[in-house]
Design a protein around this motif. Structure first.
Motif, short mmCIF file in Angstrom:
data_model
loop_
_atom_site.label_atom_id
_atom_site.label_comp_id
_atom_site.label_asym_id
_atom_site.label_seq_id
_atom_site.Cartn_x
_atom_site.Cartn_y
_atom_site.Cartn_z
N GLU A 153 15.48 46.92 62.60
CA GLU A 153 16.27 46.36 63.70
C GLU A 153 16.21 47.21 64.97
O GLU A 153 16.85 46.87 65.96
N ALA A 154 15.47 48.30 64.95
CA ALA A 154 15.41 49.18 66.12
C ALA A 154 14.27 48.77 67.03
O ALA A 154 13.18 48.41 66.56
N THR A 155 14.52 48.82 68.33
CA THR A 155 13.47 48.55 69.30
C THR A 155 12.56 49.77 69.43
O THR A 155 12.95 50.89 69.04
N THR A 156 11.41 49.57 70.01
CA THR A 156 10.49 50.69 70.23
C THR A 156 11.14 51.74 71.12
O THR A 156 10.98 52.94 70.90
N GLU A 157 11.87 51.29 72.12
CA GLU A 157 12.55 52.24 73.02
C GLU A 157 13.62 53.04 72.27
O GLU A 157 13.77 54.24 72.50
N GLN A 158 14.34 52.40 71.37
CA GLN A 158 15.32 53.13 70.56
C GLN A 158 14.63 54.15 69.67
O GLN A 158 15.11 55.27 69.50
N LEU A 159 13.50 53.74 69.10
CA LEU A 159 12.74 54.66 68.24
C LEU A 159 12.23 55.85 69.03
O LEU A 159 12.30 57.00 68.57
N ARG A 160 11.74 55.59 70.25
CA ARG A 160 11.28 56.69 71.10
C ARG A 160 12.44 57.63 71.42
O ARG A 160 12.33 58.84 71.35
N GLY A 161 13.58 57.05 71.75
CA GLY A 161 14.76 57.86 72.03
C GLY A 161 15.17 58.68 70.83
O GLY A 161 15.58 59.85 70.97
N ALA A 162 15.07 58.11 69.64
CA ALA A 162 15.42 58.85 68.42
C ALA A 162 14.52 60.08 68.26
O ALA A 162 15.00 61.16 67.88
N MET A 163 13.25 59.91 68.56
CA MET A 163 12.33 61.06 68.46
C MET A 163 12.74 62.16 69.43
O MET A 163 12.71 63.34 69.08
N VAL A 164 13.13 61.77 70.63
CA VAL A 164 13.59 62.76 71.61
C VAL A 164 14.85 63.45 71.11
O VAL A 164 14.98 64.67 71.20
N HIS A 165 15.76 62.68 70.54
CA HIS A 165 17.00 63.25 70.00
C HIS A 165 16.72 64.19 68.83
O HIS A 165 17.28 65.28 68.75
N TYR A 166 15.87 63.74 67.91
CA TYR A 166 15.53 64.63 66.78
C TYR A 166 14.89 65.91 67.28
O TYR A 166 15.14 67.00 66.77
N ARG A 167 14.06 65.77 68.31
CA ARG A 167 13.37 66.94 68.86
C ARG A 167 14.36 67.96 69.40
O ARG A 167 14.18 69.18 69.23
N ALA A 168 15.45 67.51 70.03
CA ALA A 168 16.44 68.43 70.57
C ALA A 168 17.07 69.26 69.46
O ALA A 168 17.19 70.49 69.57
N LEU A 169 17.46 68.61 68.36
CA LEU A 169 18.05 69.36 67.25
C LEU A 169 16.99 70.22 66.57
O LEU A 169 17.25 71.38 66.22
N PHE A 170 15.80 69.67 66.41
CA PHE A 170 14.70 70.43 65.79
C PHE A 170 14.47 71.74 66.53
O PHE A 170 14.43 72.81 65.93
N ASP A 171 14.35 71.66 67.85
CA ASP A 171 14.14 72.87 68.65
C ASP A 171 15.32 73.84 68.50
O ASP A 171 15.13 75.05 68.42
N ASP A 172 16.53 73.30 68.48
CA ASP A 172 17.71 74.14 68.34
C ASP A 172 17.73 74.84 66.98
O ASP A 172 18.10 76.02 66.88
N LEU A 173 17.31 74.15 65.93
CA LEU A 173 17.28 74.75 64.60
C LEU A 173 16.19 75.81 64.47
O LEU A 173 16.29 76.70 63.62
#
Length: 186
Positions: A153-173
């Motif tokens: 049910e996720a749009t491509t734009e939502q999926l792209r945004g999720a990757m950006v969000h995961y990346r922020a936490l990933f970098d922080d960890l």
């Protein structure tokens, strides 16, 4: 002056000093929690029955976090995670839903590697809030999109945004001792 008069002057002054000292101490504790937890402070206060209950919850999180054995990553492990992140990003081009799911798994694996318990998402949020409060909203947003993507049910734009969000936490960890260990650019 009589002893009674002196006591009538000294006792109210002492009471005012004590009240001011306690108010100052309370404000300092509140400011410390607010600085440590950032946006998570307000979120927790809003979700609690009272400010006192919310602050008690945040102090309990600190205490639990202190009991965890959070460890820094050695350079080989950090490099391996960086390579895995790059692979997940490359996967996004052809399989965005799978890439978001893999990003979620990779972040969870990294949390586990650092020493965070990873069995329950809500507990993960609480544990991460102590040291990673600035990127916690990123994790919530990414996780929400991951849930949507599992139902397709996720749009491509939502999926792209999720990757950006995961990346922020990933970098922080990947951060050790306040020095970020950056993965390859997105």
């Amino acid at each position: 002056m009589s002893t009674g008069t002196l006591l009538a002057i000294i006792i109210p002054i002492a009471a005012v000093i004590i009240v001011v000292a306690l108010a100052t101490l309370l404000m300092m504790r509140r400011r410390k929690l607010r600085e440590r937890f950032g946006p998570e402070y307000e979120r927790t206060i809003e979700d609690a029955d009272s400010r006192t209950a919310g602050e008690r919850e945040l102090r309990a999180r600190e205490k639990r976090h202190d009991s965890l054995e959070i460890k820094p990553l050695d350079s080989e492990v950090r490099d391996r995670y960086t390579r895995e992140w790059t692979s997940v990003q490359e996967e996004f081009v052809d399989q965005p839903e799978e890439a978001v799911h893999d990003a979620d798994q990779l972040v969870t694996s990294l949390m586990h590697e650092r020493g965070y318990p990873t069995q329950d998402f809500d507990q993960q949020l609480k544990d991460l809030s102590v040291q990673h409060s600035r990127t916690l909203e990123h994790y919530r947003a990414a996780h929400d999109v991951d849930v949507l993507s599992r139902r397709h049910e996720a749009t491509t734009e939502q999926l792209r945004g999720a990757m950006v969000h995961y990346r922020a936490l990933f970098d922080d960890l990947l951060t050790d001792g306040g020095e970020p260990r950056r993965a390859a650019p997105a």
